[in-house]
Design a protein around this motif. Structure first.
Motif, PDB file in Angstrom:
ATOM      1  N   HIS A   1      45.735  54.065  41.093  1.00 56.61           N
ATOM      2  CA  HIS A   1      44.488  54.519  41.716  1.00 56.61           C
ATOM      3  C   HIS A   1      44.251  53.804  43.044  1.00 56.61           C
ATOM      4  O   HIS A   1      43.797  54.417  44.025  1.00 56.61           O
TER       5      HIS A   1
ATOM      6  N   ARG B   1      44.827  46.063  29.988  1.00 58.33           N
ATOM      7  CA  ARG B   1      44.316  46.611  31.241  1.00 58.33           C
ATOM      8  C   ARG B   1      45.180  47.802  31.631  1.00 58.33           C
ATOM      9  O   ARG B   1      46.209  48.060  31.003  1.00 58.33           O
ATOM     10  N   SER B   2      44.776  48.510  32.670  1.00 55.47           N
ATOM     11  CA  SER B   2      45.402  49.786  32.996  1.00 55.47           C
ATOM     12  C   SER B   2      46.146  49.718  34.325  1.00 55.47           C
ATOM     13  O   SER B   2      45.538  49.478  35.376  1.00 55.47           O
TER      14      SER B   2
ATOM     15  N   GLU C   1      50.126  45.575  32.035  1.00 58.61           N
ATOM     16  CA  GLU C   1      49.073  46.033  31.130  1.00 58.61           C
ATOM     17  C   GLU C   1      48.861  45.084  29.955  1.00 58.61           C
ATOM     18  O   GLU C   1      47.746  44.968  29.438  1.00 58.61           O
TER      19      GLU C   1
ATOM     20  N   ALA D   1      44.795  52.638  36.489  1.00 53.40           N
ATOM     21  CA  ALA D   1      43.513  52.370  37.141  1.00 53.40           C
ATOM     22  C   ALA D   1      43.626  51.303  38.214  1.00 53.40           C
ATOM     23  O   ALA D   1      43.056  51.434  39.306  1.00 53.40           O
ATOM     24  N   ASP D   2      44.366  50.245  37.930  1.00 53.56           N
ATOM     25  CA  ASP D   2      44.388  49.089  38.829  1.00 53.56           C
ATOM     26  C   ASP D   2      45.366  49.239  39.983  1.00 53.56           C
ATOM     27  O   ASP D   2      45.130  48.696  41.069  1.00 53.56           O
TER      28      ASP D   2
END
Length: 306
Positions: free
Chosen positions: A40, A32-33, A127, A36-37
């Motif tokens: 962001h 996962r990022s 991540e 992004a998570d």
């Protein structure tokens, strides 16, 4: 069978060296990022809070800025409340609970408290949904000066100027089934020890400080969380995860001596939450909500009992 005979890395009875750590690291896959998570998700909050980079980590060719969120109306005379999440990257609700608190509730304390929130202490591990950093080091045994963990060292340096000024510190964690299936066997293998099976508690619990117990504070948090999710019962030995239960849903650790995150600041009120996301009685959102309720109850109690 002990973990040294079954874990795929290392030899029985032999602690890992650089070769084994490299082998272990090569098996960790980004799932996962963090950008992004977390990064962001922080952007919309810049309108209401001061968001700063307190350090950065460069691991396996990737750059991870470490972010802290502060009350915009910071005033020295106000009590300071600290929230940390994501010390263990795989403990998802710690990260998302901290972000949800910031988004939905942190503004409620404007003018009443100074808030400092670090939502994801360990982005590389976040991540990869893992407990350790890429050097196979657990940050949550290394919150001290000269730490071998870059994550722990950065947070220690951020908080050093605030030592003795923090009234409340809540550190958001989870206890998962993977603790027993992966992380504790890996720990035993890494250290050249035999794996001793344990029992994963079904439900939410707290870890108080053996050297500075605050039972009324812990009870206030437990009572609030019990309205959102179930509280873990003690096992047949009267223990939760190998430690005696001192009150419903509460155990104690020597936070500072063990190098745990909640022991960094010397705050009067400290606790570590532990949510159980693998329970058939809890959803991911329920786990996030439990973390948020715990944060709010901890802050509210500290404000009332200064």
């Amino acid at each position: 069978m002990n973990s040294q005979a079954s874990y795929p890395i290392g030899s029985h009875g032999q602690p890992w060296g650089a070769v084994e750590v490299a082998d272990w690291r090569s098996r960790q896959v980004k799932r996962r990022s963090y950008a992004a998570d977390v990064l962001h998700a922080l952007e919309p909050l810049r309108e209401r809070f001061d968001i700063t980079e307190y350090g950065a980590l460069d691991y396996t060719g990737e750059h991870y800025p470490l972010m802290a969120v502060r009350s915009r109306d910071w005033r020295e005379e106000l009590p300071l409340m600290l929230v940390t999440g994501g010390v263990h990257g795989y403990e998802t609700s710690g990260v998302h609970g901290a972000l949800q608190f910031l988004r939905d509730h942190a503004q409620d304390y404007a003018g009443r408290a100074n808030l400092l929130v670090v939502p994801c202490v360990s982005p590389w591990a976040y991540e990869r949904i893992h407990r350790w950093n890429p050097d196979a080091i657990d940050p949550n045994r290394n919150f001290r000066e000269g730490s071998p963990s870059g994550e722990a060292s950065a947070l220690v340096h951020l908080l050093a100027p605030l030592h003795g000024r923090v009234l409340m510190h809540i550190d958001l964690h989870e206890t998962t089934d993977s603790d027993e299936s992966e992380f504790r066997p890996a720990l035993a293998a890494r250290d050249g020890k035999d794996f001793e099976p344990g029992e994963i508690p079904d439900g939410f619990y707290l870890v108080d400080d053996t050297e500075n117990p605050q039972p009324a504070f812990q009870q206030a948090v437990i009572e609030a969380v019990a309205k959102v999710t179930h509280i873990a019962p003690a096992d047949a030995h009267g223990e939760i995860i190998g430690s005696p239960q001192v009150a419903p849903g509460v155990i104690e650790y020597a936070l500072k001596a063990l190098g745990l995150c909640a022991g960094i600041t010397g705050a009067r009120y400290t606790t570590t939450t532990e949510v159980y996301p693998d329970s058939p009685r809890a959803t991911p959102q329920q786990c996030n909500d439990a973390q948020v309720v715990a944060v709010r109850a901890a802050i509210d109690y500290a404000l009332t009992h200064r």
